[in-house]
Design a protein around this motif. Structure first.
Motif, PDB file in Angstrom:
ATOM      1  N   LEU A 212     -27.717   2.598   5.802  1.00  0.00           N
ATOM      2  CA  LEU A 212     -28.482   3.845   5.819  1.00  0.00           C
ATOM      3  C   LEU A 212     -29.549   3.838   4.717  1.00  0.00           C
ATOM      4  CD1 LEU A 212     -28.439   6.518   7.395  1.00  0.00           C
ATOM      5  CD2 LEU A 212     -27.111   7.494   5.536  1.00  0.00           C
ATOM      6  N   LEU A 213     -29.167   3.380   3.534  1.00  0.00           N
ATOM      7  CA  LEU A 213     -30.134   3.317   2.430  1.00  0.00           C
ATOM      8  C   LEU A 213     -31.246   2.316   2.739  1.00  0.00           C
ATOM      9  CD1 LEU A 213     -27.627   3.459  -0.544  1.00  0.00           C
ATOM     10  CD2 LEU A 213     -29.291   5.213   0.046  1.00  0.00           C
ATOM     11  N   ASN A 214     -30.877   1.250   3.463  1.00  0.00           N
ATOM     12  CA  ASN A 214     -31.864   0.280   3.911  1.00  0.00           C
ATOM     13  C   ASN A 214     -32.919   0.972   4.781  1.00  0.00           C
ATOM     14  OD1 ASN A 214     -32.013  -2.494   6.117  1.00  0.00           O
ATOM     15  ND2 ASN A 214     -32.667  -2.531   4.005  1.00  0.00           N
ATOM     16  N   SER A 215     -32.409   1.787   5.697  1.00  0.00           N
ATOM     17  CA  SER A 215     -33.296   2.546   6.566  1.00  0.00           C
ATOM     18  C   SER A 215     -34.187   3.489   5.748  1.00  0.00           C
ATOM     19  CB  SER A 215     -32.445   3.321   7.562  1.00  0.00           C
ATOM     20  OG  SER A 215     -33.220   4.220   8.277  1.00  0.00           O
ATOM     21  N   TYR A 216     -33.578   4.176   4.773  1.00  0.00           N
ATOM     22  CA  TYR A 216     -34.344   5.108   3.938  1.00  0.00           C
ATOM     23  C   TYR A 216     -35.463   4.395   3.189  1.00  0.00           C
ATOM     24  CZ  TYR A 216     -30.773   8.764   4.449  1.00  0.00           C
ATOM     25  OH  TYR A 216     -29.910   9.706   4.934  1.00  0.00           O
ATOM     26  N   SER A 217     -35.156   3.196   2.666  1.00  0.00           N
ATOM     27  CA  SER A 217     -36.185   2.502   1.883  1.00  0.00           C
ATOM     28  C   SER A 217     -37.391   2.208   2.777  1.00  0.00           C
ATOM     29  CB  SER A 217     -35.617   1.226   1.248  1.00  0.00           C
ATOM     30  OG  SER A 217     -35.505   0.191   2.200  1.00  0.00           O
ATOM     31  N   GLY A 218     -37.117   1.910   4.051  1.00  0.00           N
ATOM     32  CA  GLY A 218     -38.216   1.707   4.992  1.00  0.00           C
ATOM     33  C   GLY A 218     -38.971   3.000   5.266  1.00  0.00           C
ATOM     34  N   LEU A 219     -38.224   4.076   5.497  1.00  0.00           N
ATOM     35  CA  LEU A 219     -38.879   5.352   5.809  1.00  0.00           C
ATOM     36  C   LEU A 219     -39.707   5.853   4.625  1.00  0.00           C
ATOM     37  CD1 LEU A 219     -36.038   7.096   7.842  1.00  0.00           C
ATOM     38  CD2 LEU A 219     -38.092   5.956   8.701  1.00  0.00           C
ATOM     39  N   ALA A 220     -39.216   5.602   3.411  1.00  0.00           N
ATOM     40  CA  ALA A 220     -39.990   5.993   2.227  1.00  0.00           C
ATOM     41  C   ALA A 220     -41.318   5.235   2.190  1.00  0.00           C
ATOM     42  CB  ALA A 220     -39.191   5.719   0.947  1.00  0.00           C
ATOM     43  N   ALA A 221     -41.259   3.932   2.503  1.00  0.00           N
ATOM     44  CA  ALA A 221     -42.501   3.147   2.534  1.00  0.00           C
ATOM     45  C   ALA A 221     -43.441   3.688   3.600  1.00  0.00           C
ATOM     46  CB  ALA A 221     -42.183   1.676   2.791  1.00  0.00           C
ATOM     47  N   VAL A 240     -38.515  -1.456   9.174  1.00  0.00           N
ATOM     48  CA  VAL A 240     -37.312  -1.469   8.345  1.00  0.00           C
ATOM     49  C   VAL A 240     -36.466  -0.230   8.626  1.00  0.00           C
ATOM     50  CG1 VAL A 240     -36.456  -1.572   5.993  1.00  0.00           C
ATOM     51  CG2 VAL A 240     -38.541  -2.785   6.596  1.00  0.00           C
ATOM     52  N   GLY A 241     -37.144   0.905   8.808  1.00  0.00           N
ATOM     53  CA  GLY A 241     -36.419   2.123   9.163  1.00  0.00           C
ATOM     54  C   GLY A 241     -35.611   1.925  10.426  1.00  0.00           C
ATOM     55  N   ALA A 242     -36.241   1.324  11.435  1.00  0.00           N
ATOM     56  CA  ALA A 242     -35.547   1.082  12.702  1.00  0.00           C
ATOM     57  C   ALA A 242     -34.376   0.128  12.504  1.00  0.00           C
ATOM     58  CB  ALA A 242     -36.528   0.498  13.726  1.00  0.00           C
ATOM     59  N   SER A 243     -34.603  -0.923  11.731  1.00  0.00           N
ATOM     60  CA  SER A 243     -33.546  -1.894  11.474  1.00  0.00           C
ATOM     61  C   SER A 243     -32.328  -1.223  10.839  1.00  0.00           C
ATOM     62  CB  SER A 243     -34.098  -2.994  10.558  1.00  0.00           C
ATOM     63  OG  SER A 243     -33.075  -3.692   9.937  1.00  0.00           O
ATOM     64  N   GLY A 244     -32.582  -0.413   9.820  1.00  0.00           N
ATOM     65  CA  GLY A 244     -31.485   0.275   9.148  1.00  0.00           C
ATOM     66  C   GLY A 244     -30.745   1.224  10.073  1.00  0.00           C
ATOM     67  N   ILE A 245     -31.493   1.908  10.935  1.00  0.00           N
ATOM     68  CA  ILE A 245     -30.846   2.847  11.860  1.00  0.00           C
ATOM     69  C   ILE A 245     -29.941   2.095  12.830  1.00  0.00           C
ATOM     70  CG2 ILE A 245     -31.274   4.455  13.762  1.00  0.00           C
ATOM     71  CD1 ILE A 245     -33.883   5.248  12.259  1.00  0.00           C
ATOM     72  N   ILE A 246     -30.428   0.956  13.344  1.00  0.00           N
ATOM     73  CA  ILE A 246     -29.620   0.167  14.277  1.00  0.00           C
ATOM     74  C   ILE A 246     -28.321  -0.286  13.612  1.00  0.00           C
ATOM     75  CG2 ILE A 246     -29.501  -2.042  15.501  1.00  0.00           C
ATOM     76  CD1 ILE A 246     -32.444  -1.748  16.139  1.00  0.00           C
ATOM     77  N   LEU A 247     -28.447  -0.811  12.394  1.00  0.00           N
ATOM     78  CA  LEU A 247     -27.259  -1.296  11.695  1.00  0.00           C
ATOM     79  C   LEU A 247     -26.295  -0.154  11.384  1.00  0.00           C
ATOM     80  CD1 LEU A 247     -28.823  -3.903   9.255  1.00  0.00           C
ATOM     81  CD2 LEU A 247     -27.471  -4.347  11.288  1.00  0.00           C
ATOM     82  N   THR A 248     -26.839   0.982  10.942  1.00  0.00           N
ATOM     83  CA  THR A 248     -25.993   2.136  10.650  1.00  0.00           C
ATOM     84  C   THR A 248     -25.186   2.518  11.886  1.00  0.00           C
ATOM     85  OG1 THR A 248     -27.741   2.934   9.195  1.00  0.00           O
ATOM     86  CG2 THR A 248     -26.016   4.491   9.742  1.00  0.00           C
ATOM     87  N   ASN A 249     -25.889   2.543  13.003  1.00  0.00           N
ATOM     88  CA  ASN A 249     -25.266   2.914  14.261  1.00  0.00           C
ATOM     89  C   ASN A 249     -24.154   1.926  14.645  1.00  0.00           C
ATOM     90  OD1 ASN A 249     -24.997   4.467  16.443  1.00  0.00           O
ATOM     91  ND2 ASN A 249     -26.813   3.706  17.530  1.00  0.00           N
ATOM     92  N   LEU A 250     -24.452   0.635  14.499  1.00  0.00           N
ATOM     93  CA  LEU A 250     -23.458  -0.387  14.830  1.00  0.00           C
ATOM     94  C   LEU A 250     -22.209  -0.240  13.969  1.00  0.00           C
ATOM     95  CD1 LEU A 250     -25.549  -3.671  15.215  1.00  0.00           C
ATOM     96  CD2 LEU A 250     -24.216  -2.510  16.980  1.00  0.00           C
ATOM     97  N   MET A 251     -22.422   0.011  12.678  1.00  0.00           N
ATOM     98  CA  MET A 251     -21.292   0.144  11.759  1.00  0.00           C
ATOM     99  C   MET A 251     -20.438   1.354  12.122  1.00  0.00           C
ATOM    100  SD  MET A 251     -21.456  -2.373   9.731  1.00  0.00           S
ATOM    101  CE  MET A 251     -22.233  -3.343  10.980  1.00  0.00           C
ATOM    102  N   CYS A 252     -21.110   2.466  12.447  1.00  0.00           N
ATOM    103  CA  CYS A 252     -20.360   3.672  12.816  1.00  0.00           C
ATOM    104  C   CYS A 252     -19.550   3.424  14.078  1.00  0.00           C
ATOM    105  CB  CYS A 252     -21.313   4.848  13.038  1.00  0.00           C
ATOM    106  SG  CYS A 252     -22.002   5.483  11.517  1.00  0.00           S
ATOM    107  N   LYS A 253     -20.159   2.759  15.065  1.00  0.00           N
ATOM    108  CA  LYS A 253     -19.437   2.454  16.304  1.00  0.00           C
ATOM    109  C   LYS A 253     -18.234   1.575  16.025  1.00  0.00           C
ATOM    110  CE  LYS A 253     -22.700   2.775  20.102  1.00  0.00           C
ATOM    111  NZ  LYS A 253     -23.812   1.976  20.605  1.00  0.00           N
TER     112      LYS A 253
END
Lengths: 457, 93
Positions: A212-221, A240-253
């Motif tokens: 999630l923080l990975n995604s945030y760092s992208g969204l901040a940029a 990067v935002g998209a990448s982080g969101i995908i990974l976050t989603n996978l982890m939650c699943k």
């Protein structure tokens, strides 16, 4: 004309980033992909250095040299087991940098409009949450503060209030962009929010938080890209935002939980369990020699690594066992749960470090049907991800979580220091099953002893 | 406002590109994906260079310089550590 060249160069950079990420779709092309990404960054930096607004290069050289030296040192020195901490640090620095750039741009702006001020405020908010959230994540992973969730009464309300305040301040700044001091208040409030959001999350939920923080760092940029009206930042940031969101989603699943539940659910608090009742008299302990005997008669072995392998630095011992068994004609594979370890892909990196071929690392869906044909499964420092309660007990906190169905194998050897529960705080009936043997020991020591016993026989 | 719509379009479209590209990354490479994509988010270095080098005021120079150091660590460290990891995956190909 100059602006045109610069913008074209930025598009080249952004395209190289996309090609680079595309390269990561296979281990064979990944090294080249990463280099393309680095090339894209190099081009972006070079073309920026010729910008007419830059009047003083000494500051820039100093900053670049310091940053490059620290970055190189960290990248070369870090242990593979400590990769989650390092990624947390890099996430935080990226987010922090974006927030500071947005703040600086706000002060430089001659006549800031609403869009500009809104983007600055958002960048400040997301950047500060990322910076301080990552700081806390780092401290937890590094063991500087305790890994268990830290909670207090009224904390959800506190977080909600902080979020509302940050948004209200951003709204005020958007309406009157000349009140630049508001930016600092946004930073302060968001920083506290970042700390509170992460401090309430426990160790085994770290993969979600880091993603999630990975995604945030992208969204901040990206937000900073809106501030600077720079497409390179907008494109790269959203990738990067998209990448982080995908990974976050996978982890939650992989944990069968929603993101909201991970962030606010209070998972991983210490639950009292009657372990003695569950385990009393039903657990069979074994010895390294006995495991060696078992392995001698095996034709197919699956190794299931968990965070315990990383903690014990047992990956080298795993490799020795793997090589020995493969040389004796035993088929060895690795069953890797998506949330094993402290970040997505953590176990894979540790195994790659010791030269385990990547086609031996199997995903959960691929390995589960194969356990029935497996003679011996060796579980190393994993617990919740091999707990059958996930399939059988709908009331369990891990109900519905996809788990590695190791109990379907002929024999399961669990290497673990004690019967203590995993992160979910629940007992594991696997340990009492007829075909399960417990090897109570440090993972590294146990594996070394098994290897020695195998060699002697 | 027109400018904003244009940039927003770019933002949304590249999100889609991101989803398409990154869904194809296998779980084995998820850690290098994070560190590598993280290095890419260090693109904010571009803004930091201008803030730090334009000498608009002491405040913006300090902000820019700090951002520059942060972003450079992020970029250099990120790409290098990703390279180090990916080499490990390639070794036994």
């Amino acid at each position: 004309m100059e602006k045109l060249v610069v913008n074209l160069a930025y598009i080249v950079s952004a395209s190289l980033f996309i090609f680079g990420l595309k390269g990561l779709s296979h281990p064979r092309t990944a090294v080249r992909g990463n280099m393309l990404g680095a090339l894209g960054m190099f081009i972006a930096v070079l073309i920026t250095l010729v910008d007419k607004r830059i009047v003083d290069y000494s500051t820039l050289i100093l900053g670049l040299v310091i940053g490059a030296a620290v970055g190189t040192f960290l990248a070369l020195k870090v242990q593979m087991t400590a990769m989650p901490q390092l990624v947390a640090v890099f996430n935080g620095l990226g987010g922090g940098a974006s927030a500071l750039v947005a703040g600086s741009a706000l002060y430089e702006a001659v006549n800031p409009n609403t869009v500009f001020a809104t983007a600055s405020a958002l960048s400040g908010m997301i950047g500060a949450v990322t910076f301080f959230g990552s700081g806390v994540a780092f401290a937890k992973l590094q063991g500087l503060i305790k890994e268990r969730p830290i909670r207090f009464s009224g904390e959800q309300a506190t977080k909600a209030v902080l979020l509302v305040v940050a948004l209200l301040l951003s709204y005020k700044l958007a309406l009157s962009p000349d009140k630049t001091y508001l930016f600092w208040f946004i930073l302060i409030v968001s920083s506290v929010l970042g700390v509170l959001l992460t401090i309430a999350i426990g160790g085994a939920d770290m993969p979600v938080v880091i993603a999630l923080l990975n995604s945030y760092s992208g969204l901040a940029a990206s937000a900073t890209g809106f501030v600077l009206e720079n497409n390179a930042l907008i494109i790269s940031g959203s990738l990067v935002g998209a990448s982080g969101i995908i990974l976050t989603n996978l982890m939650c699943k992989a944990m069968n939980r929603s993101l909201l539940n991970v962030l606010f659910g209070g998972f991983g608090e210490i639950v009292s369990t009657q372990e003695d009742d569950v385990y009393a008299g039903k657990v069979k302990a074994t010895s390294p020699e006995e495991v060696a005997l078992l392995l001698e008669g095996a034709r197919r072995v699956v190794i299931v690594p968990g965070y315990g392998m990383a903690v014990a630095q047992a990956q080298y011992a795993v490799r020795d066992l793997y090589n020995l068994l493969e040389n004796q004609g035993v088929q060895v594979e690795f069953g890797i749960h998506p949330v094993a370890g402290r970040m997505p892909g953590h176990m894979n990196v540790l195994l790659a470090e010791v030269d385990i071929p990547y086609d031996k690392m199997k995903e959960l869906e691929d390995i589960n049907p194969l356990f029935e044909q497996t003679d011996v499964v060796i579980v190393i420092g994993a617990n919740d991800v091999v707990n059958p309660l996930a399939n059988t007990d709908p009331k369990s906190p891990i109900a519905g979580m996809p788990v590695l169905e190791v109990w379907k194998a002929k024999t399961v050897v669990v290497i673990k220091r004690s019967l203590s529960p995993g992160f979910a705080g629940i007992p594991n009936p696997l340990f009492t099953m007829d075909n399960t043997l417990m090897l109570f020991s440090d993972a590294k020591k146990a594996l070394q002893e098994i290897v020695t016993a195998l060699k002697e026989s | 406002m027109e400018d904003f719509i244009l940039y927003f379009t770019v933002f949304v479209l590249s999100m889609f590109v991101g989803f398409e590209v990154i869904t194809k990354v296998p779980p084995t490479l998820h850690t290098p994906l994070m560190s590598g994509s993280n290095a890419i988010s260090g693109i904010t270095i571009v803004g930091a260079l201008i803030s730090a080098g334009s000498h608009h005021s002491t405040l913006t120079t300090i902000l820019g310089f700090t951002a520059l150091v942060f972003a450079t660590i992020n970029v250099v460290g990120g790409f290098m550590v990703t390279h180090r990891m990916l080499q490990m995956f390639r070794r036994k190909d």
